[in-house]
Enzyme design. Structure first.
Site, PDB file in Angstrom:
ATOM      1  N   LYS A 242      -2.428   3.832  -6.680  1.00 48.63           N
ATOM      2  CA  LYS A 242      -2.882   5.199  -6.467  1.00 48.63           C
ATOM      3  C   LYS A 242      -3.281   5.801  -7.812  1.00 48.63           C
ATOM      4  O   LYS A 242      -2.625   5.567  -8.832  1.00 48.63           O
ATOM      5  CB  LYS A 242      -1.785   6.034  -5.806  1.00 48.63           C
ATOM      6  CG  LYS A 242      -1.176   5.400  -4.562  1.00 48.63           C
ATOM      7  CD  LYS A 242      -2.228   5.077  -3.499  1.00 48.63           C
ATOM      8  CE  LYS A 242      -1.616   4.293  -2.330  1.00 48.63           C
ATOM      9  NZ  LYS A 242      -2.585   3.981  -1.276  1.00 48.63           N
TER      10      LYS A 242
ATOM     11  N   ASP B 155       0.852  -1.197   0.000  1.00 47.17           N
ATOM     12  CA  ASP B 155       0.000   0.000   0.000  1.00 47.17           C
ATOM     13  C   ASP B 155       0.890   1.250   0.000  1.00 47.17           C
ATOM     14  O   ASP B 155       0.653   2.184   0.763  1.00 47.17           O
ATOM     15  CB  ASP B 155      -0.931  -0.013   1.220  1.00 47.17           C
ATOM     16  CG  ASP B 155      -2.003   1.063   1.155  1.00 47.17           C
ATOM     17  OD1 ASP B 155      -2.363   1.473   0.042  1.00 47.17           O
ATOM     18  OD2 ASP B 155      -2.479   1.493   2.232  1.00 47.17           O
TER      19      ASP B 155
END
Length: 349
Positions: A300, A271
Site C-alpha cells: 500500500k 493483500d
C-alpha cells in the site's frame, strides 16, 4: 521521434515523471519529463536526436513500476477530412510495422474516444497494409497510435517484446461471478504480468501449496483454488462458504503478520492493508526464512513521495535477502486493478 509517451493510472503522473527521469539520468539520456495532473500520461522529451530510441533500447519496460505502456514518437494533427492520409504522411520516415494498436488515455475523455477508435481501426489498417506500412510480423516494431482527440494522435513505436502485454496496459479480464470479491482480478493480473503463460502449468500446478495472508473473504484464495492449489487462508475474518466446501482450503483464524507455516509452501500471497514498511519486512521474512518459493504481495502506498518510498522498500528487501546469501528475483508493477498500491512478485532462484 524524440518524445517518449508513457501511459499510467490517473493521479500517478508525478510518479511516472520521477521514475523515467531517474532512469534517463542513470542511462545518460538528456531530457526532461512533463505531465498534466490527472491526464493519465507523462512525456519524456529528449534533448538529443535518437534519445527516445536509445532510452527504450537500454531500458526494459518490465523494469518500470508506474507506466502502463510506452512508445517513442510525436504528436500529429489529424484533419477531419483525411485522417488516414495525414497518418500515412506522418509514417513516411517510420519503419514498416508488424502490428497496430489504437489506444486512448485512461480518462473520461479517452473512454469517449474508444468508439471512434474501434470504427477507425478497420479502414486505417486496410490503408496501412495497402501502402506497405503494416505487415503481419511479430519481429517488426509495433505501431501504437494514442488518440488525444479525433483531431490529434501520438504516432509511436515500441518493440512488441519490450512494451505492455495489452493495449494501454489494460488486461481484458472478466470478473468470475463465483469469486468472493473483485480483488480476485488483482492476483489473476499479477500472474499474467509476472509469470510467462507457458510456465503456468509448472509454477501454478495442481497439488502445490500456498498461504494467503489476510485472505477474507477469499478473492485471492479463489484464484489459487481454481488451479487446484491447497491453500491455508489466514484471517480473523470469515471465508466464503463455497471456498470452504471446495476441500482445498484450511482456514486459520490468526494475524497474518505473526502467522508461521508448519512447513514451507510453494506460494505466499498477501493483500493486507498495512503500512508498506511492515509489509516489506514480512516479505523479507517469508523469502529469507525459506517459508515460500514464490510470493505475490501488495504494498500500500503513502500519500506523497510514492515512487521514492517504493524504490526504498524494494532496495531494502533486496539488500536484506542478499545479506542472507540468497538469490531472489524481484519485480514490481502498479497493475491496472491496483489502486493506491503496487504489486510485487518475488521468487527464490
Amino acid at each position: 521521434m524524440n518524445t517518449l509517451l508513457l501511459h499510467c493510472r490517473p493521479g500517478f503522473e508525478g510518479e511516472v515523471c520521477a521514475e523515467i527521469a531517474e532512469h534517463a539520468a542513470r542511462l545518460e539520456v538528456a531530457g526532461y519529463a512533463k505531465a498534466k495532473p490527472q491526464g493519465a500520461s507523462a512525456e519524456f522529451v529528449c534533448s538529443e536526436p535518437g534519445g527516445a530510441e536509445r532510452l527504450m533500447r537500454k531500458l526494459r519496460f518490465n523494469q518500470l513500476i508506474f507506466p502502463r505502456q510506452w512508445a517513442r514518437g510525436d504528436y500529429v494533427a489529424l484533419p477531419e477530412s483525411d485522417r488516414v492520409g495525414a497518418l500515412l504522411d506522418a509514417l513516411v520516415d517510420y519503419p514498416v510495422c508488424g502490428s497496430l494498436w489504437l489506444e486512448v488515455f485512461d480518462t473520461n475523455e479517452g473512454k469517449e474516444l474508444s468508439t471512434f477508435c474501434r470504427k477507425f481501426e478497420k479502414p486505417l489498417r486496410a490503408a496501412l497494409t495497402r501502402a506497405g506500412r503494416l505487415k503481419d510480423d511479430p519481429q517488426l516494431p509495433r505501431l501504437l497510435l494514442t488518440f488525444r482527440s479525433g483531431r490529434e494522435a501520438f504516432v509511436g513505436l515500441a518493440e512488441a517484446g519490450n512494451s505492455a502485454l495489452w493495449p494501454m496496459g489494460i488486461p481484458r479480464l472478466k470478473f468470475p461471478r463465483e469469486a468472493p470479491s473483485r480483488s480476485t482480478l488483482k492476483l489473476e493480473e499479477a500472474w499474467h504480468q509476472f509469470i510467462p503463460r507457458n510456465q503456468w502449468d509448472a509454477r501454478l500446478a495442481p497439488g502445490m501449496t500456498a498461504v494467503d495472508l489476510g485472505a477474507s473473504p477469499g478473492g485471492w484464495t479463489w484464484q489459487l483454488v481454481q488451479r487446484e492449489i491447497k491453500v491455508t487462508a489466514v484471517d480473523n475474518g470469515p471465508m466464503s462458504e463455497n471456498l470452504m466446501y471446495s476441500g482445498f482450503v484450511e482456514h486459520q483464524r490468526a494475524d497474518g503478520f505473526t502467522f508461521k507455516p508448519r512447513r514451507p509452501v510453494n506460494w505466499m500471497v498477501c493483500d493486507i492493508v498495512e503500512k508498506p514498511a511492515r509489509t516489506a519486512a514480512l516479505i523479507e521474512t517469508w523469502l529469507g526464512e525459506g517459508w515460500c518459493q514464490e510470493a505475490v504481495v501488495n504494498l500500500k502506498l503513502p500519500m506523497k513521495q510514492r515512487y521514492a518510498e517504493v524504490t526504498r522498500l524494494l532496495a531494502r528487501i533486496d539488500a536484506g535477502l542478499k545479506g542472507r546469501g540468497l538469490k531472489v528475483s524481484i519485480a514490481c508493477k502498479q497493475l491496472y486493478h491496483d489502486r493506491e498500491e503496487v504489486t510485487c512478485h518475488l521468487r527464490r532462484l
